[in-house]
Design a protein around this motif. Structure first.
Motif, mmCIF file in Angstrom:
data_model
loop_
_atom_site.group_PDB
_atom_site.id
_atom_site.type_symbol
_atom_site.label_atom_id
_atom_site.label_comp_id
_atom_site.label_asym_id
_atom_site.label_seq_id
_atom_site.Cartn_x
_atom_site.Cartn_y
_atom_site.Cartn_z
ATOM 1 N N LYS A 96 0.831 -1.204 0.000
ATOM 2 C CA LYS A 96 0.000 0.000 0.000
ATOM 3 C C LYS A 96 0.874 1.266 0.000
ATOM 4 O O LYS A 96 0.657 2.178 -0.792
ATOM 5 C CB LYS A 96 -0.881 -0.045 1.249
ATOM 6 N N ASP A 97 1.884 1.277 0.876
ATOM 7 C CA ASP A 97 2.769 2.444 0.967
ATOM 8 C C ASP A 97 3.480 2.698 -0.355
ATOM 9 O O ASP A 97 3.645 3.833 -0.783
ATOM 10 C CB ASP A 97 3.854 2.223 2.041
ATOM 11 N N ALA A 100 1.240 4.086 -2.964
ATOM 12 C CA ALA A 100 0.848 5.460 -2.616
ATOM 13 C C ALA A 100 1.987 6.458 -2.823
ATOM 14 O O ALA A 100 1.743 7.659 -2.928
ATOM 15 C CB ALA A 100 0.383 5.514 -1.166
ATOM 16 N N LEU A 104 1.377 10.439 -3.822
ATOM 17 C CA LEU A 104 1.655 11.409 -2.754
ATOM 18 C C LEU A 104 2.645 12.465 -3.241
ATOM 19 O O LEU A 104 2.505 13.649 -2.966
ATOM 20 C CB LEU A 104 2.218 10.705 -1.517
ATOM 21 N N ASN A 105 3.642 12.011 -4.016
ATOM 22 C CA ASN A 105 4.619 12.963 -4.555
ATOM 23 C C ASN A 105 3.985 13.904 -5.570
ATOM 24 O O ASN A 105 4.454 15.015 -5.772
ATOM 25 C CB ASN A 105 5.783 12.222 -5.216
ATOM 26 N N VAL A 110 -4.689 12.916 0.878
ATOM 27 C CA VAL A 110 -4.583 11.560 1.402
ATOM 28 C C VAL A 110 -5.755 10.669 0.978
ATOM 29 O O VAL A 110 -5.572 9.531 0.558
ATOM 30 C CB VAL A 110 -4.455 11.586 2.940
ATOM 31 N N VAL A 113 -5.453 9.697 -2.576
ATOM 32 C CA VAL A 113 -4.404 8.689 -2.732
ATOM 33 C C VAL A 113 -4.948 7.308 -2.382
ATOM 34 O O VAL A 113 -4.746 6.341 -3.114
ATOM 35 C CB VAL A 113 -3.179 9.024 -1.858
ATOM 36 N N GLU A 114 -5.678 7.226 -1.269
ATOM 37 C CA GLU A 114 -6.268 5.946 -0.862
ATOM 38 C C GLU A 114 -7.106 5.364 -2.004
ATOM 39 O O GLU A 114 -7.060 4.179 -2.292
ATOM 40 C CB GLU A 114 -7.181 6.140 0.359
ATOM 41 N N ARG B 218 6.118 10.995 2.550
ATOM 42 C CA ARG B 218 4.792 11.218 3.144
ATOM 43 C C ARG B 218 4.151 9.885 3.455
ATOM 44 O O ARG B 218 4.478 8.874 2.838
ATOM 45 C CB ARG B 218 3.904 11.973 2.154
ATOM 46 N N THR B 219 3.234 9.851 4.393
ATOM 47 C CA THR B 219 2.575 8.587 4.702
ATOM 48 C C THR B 219 1.065 8.778 4.686
ATOM 49 O O THR B 219 0.568 9.887 4.799
ATOM 50 C CB THR B 219 2.947 8.050 6.094
ATOM 51 N N ILE B 220 0.349 7.643 4.536
ATOM 52 C CA ILE B 220 -1.105 7.748 4.547
ATOM 53 C C ILE B 220 -1.692 7.103 5.796
ATOM 54 O O ILE B 220 -2.890 6.998 5.942
ATOM 55 C CB ILE B 220 -1.756 7.142 3.281
ATOM 56 N N ASP B 221 -0.813 6.662 6.717
ATOM 57 C CA ASP B 221 -1.310 6.030 7.940
ATOM 58 C C ASP B 221 -1.586 7.061 9.031
ATOM 59 O O ASP B 221 -0.819 7.992 9.208
ATOM 60 C CB ASP B 221 -0.270 5.046 8.486
ATOM 61 N N HIS B 222 -2.672 6.870 9.748
ATOM 62 C CA HIS B 222 -2.948 7.743 10.883
ATOM 63 C C HIS B 222 -3.387 6.912 12.062
ATOM 64 O O HIS B 222 -3.974 5.854 11.897
ATOM 65 C CB HIS B 222 -4.012 8.779 10.521
#
Lengths: 217, 250
Positions: A96-97, A100, A104-105, A110, A113-114, B218-222
């Motif tokens: 997933k990361d 993404a 994201l870049n 957010v 992106v999801e 950057r991350t999408i986790d919270h």
């Protein structure tokens, strides 16, 4: 879309690997390039992406001359590049990361992106891998996830460097199907004749740093 | 490679917010490291071991980890009583065991085990990915978090590379001896590993550039902080505070 005129390039050893290369790719072209080891195929792809700088000649992409690092930001946004080794391409801890990372870049929010991540994984049938840790994926899974990371940036064209290296027959077929179905413009460098025949419309031969006229059309 | 042996599970400890876990470990580590008072250290040790039980970890695996750590403490236990000056307890030939040396060695061993137990129970029960993201949310500098992630992602790749080289050595009948040929070969192996990783880092950087990397991860986790998390943090802070108090009072 991409126009290369009389480009030369050599590595530190000084032996030129691209010698007066000419080539062009237009929207809707599905092109394959084959040729012996060391003929400059990978080098050409890296020159197009601005990862290596041509010494001489002209490189026009999307109608503009590209020579400085800053010129290539737009190129990298619009052209996807699939590396030979998925372990180079996938550097985030989870699938997933990694998918993404590109969106994201590009500055997406957010939740957007999801959505892109979910859509891309669904299109490629990779939803079950979403939360998986990358180093526990098989070679074939890594390849498909690499393609997902490229696809998530919605590129106008994709350059693929030896996409079938190390893949079994089933995964190769799956990859060919995905390319045919979801990508309009691409350029594949490969030694795999059968794969090229099933994915490209024109096959060029590269030898000694030059591209020769198509083998078939 | 043994990664995340304890991170699968669904106990209260596993479910705690990783940010809380990191803060808790920091608290207890500092409290224990500063303390040299035996009752205080024992409080810390009991609490940390209690956490391991609460997380219902596989006892055999936990013990084997402790065995590794205590291998180091064994040296301290052997050396400190003989070398630190103090009142003699026993004399064995020319050697004297001092009371201060012995307490020193015992306190250090207990401290170390208590901190290690807290790490297994709290950090070990979160996946590395979650811990990394938690560090990011705790405002740890981005470069350090990236280093943490990259190490996790590539340590296995590097290990594979090492195994590949070792297989290449084996099929050509290499057996390590104490001679120049062996040492030279080992040097080649290390050199190859360095070169390979340097090349790989270049390729990874290029792959990142191709996807629009501009120096910021950057991350999408919270995470969401719950009541249980807060309650645990307060409990942990109380334990740390009591260790410090026992130290100050005595």
């Amino acid at each position: 879309m991409i126009e290369i005129r009389d480009v030369t390039f050599s590595y530190h050893s000084g032996v030129p690997i691209l010698r007066g290369l000419n080539f062009s790719l237009s929207h809707g072209d599905r092109v394959g390039i084959c040729g012996p080891n060391g003929s400059g195929k990978t080098t050409m792809l890296q020159v197009i992406m601005g990862l290596l700088r041509a010494h001489e000649g002209e490189l026009r992409i999307f109608g503009k001359q590209r020579s400085k690092e800053a010129d290539f930001f737009e190129v990298r946004r619009k052209i996807g590049f699939l590396f030979q080794d998925p372990d180079d391409q996938l550097f985030c801890p989870t699938v997933k990361d990694d998918v993404a990372f590109g969106p994201l870049n590009l500055g997406l929010e957010v939740d957007e992106v999801e959505k892109v991540v979910d859509d891309t994984l669904e299109t490629l049938g990779l939803e079950p891998l979403r939360e998986r840790v990358i180093y526990r994926l098989s070679g074939g899974e890594k390849r498909l996830v690499s393609l997902a990371t490229v696809m998530a940036m919605r590129p106008e064209a994709v350059l693929l460097d030896e996409p079938t290296a190390g893949l079994d027959e089933d995964t190769t077929l799956r990859l060919a199907g995905v390319l045919r179905e979801h990508f309009k413009t691409y350029m594949i460098v490969s030694h795999d004749r059968a794969f090229l025949e099933s994915t490209v419309d024109v096959l060029y031969r590269m030898e000694g740093g030059k591209i020769y006229r198509p083998e078939y059309r | 490679m043994h990664f995340e042996e304890f991170s699968d599970g669904n106990t209260l400890i596993h479910r705690l917010d990783p940010r809380v876990k990191i803060l808790s470990v920091c608290l207890i580590t500092v409290a224990l490291a500063l303390s040299y008072n035996l009752p205080g250290i024992i409080v810390g040790l009991l609490f940390s071991v209690g956490l391991i039980f609460a997380a219902r970890l596989d006892g055999r695996k936990v013990l084997s980890r402790f065995a590794v750590v205590n291998g180091f403490f064994l040296f301290l236990l052997l050396i400190l009583p003989l070398t630190v000056p103090g009142n003699p307890l026993y004399r064995v030939g020319p050697l004297t065991i001092s009371d201060r040396g012995l307490t020193y060695a015992i306190t250090l061993t207990l401290k170390g085990n208590a901190i290690y137990a807290a790490m297994i129970a709290l950090l070990g029960t979160s996946s590395i990915v979650k811990l990394g993201h938690a560090l990011h949310h705790l405002r740890v500098p981005g470069k350090l978090v990236q280093l943490f992630f990259f190490s996790y992602r590539y340590i296995s790749v590097l290990h594979d590379e090492y195994l590949r080289i070792r297989r290449a050595l084996k099929i050509r009948c290499f057996t390590g001896k104490t001679d120049l040929h062996s040492y030279r070969t080992y040097a080649y192996v290390v050199g190859m590993l360095f070169l390979n990783s340097y090349d790989r880092s270049q390729r990874i950087y290029r792959a990142m550039l191709c996807r629009g990397f501009s120096g910021e991860l950057r991350t999408i986790d919270h995470f969401a902080l719950g009541w249980a998390d807060l309650a645990f943090l307060i409990l942990q802070a109380t334990v740390a505070a009591s260790i410090v108090t026992i130290q100050v009072v005595s």
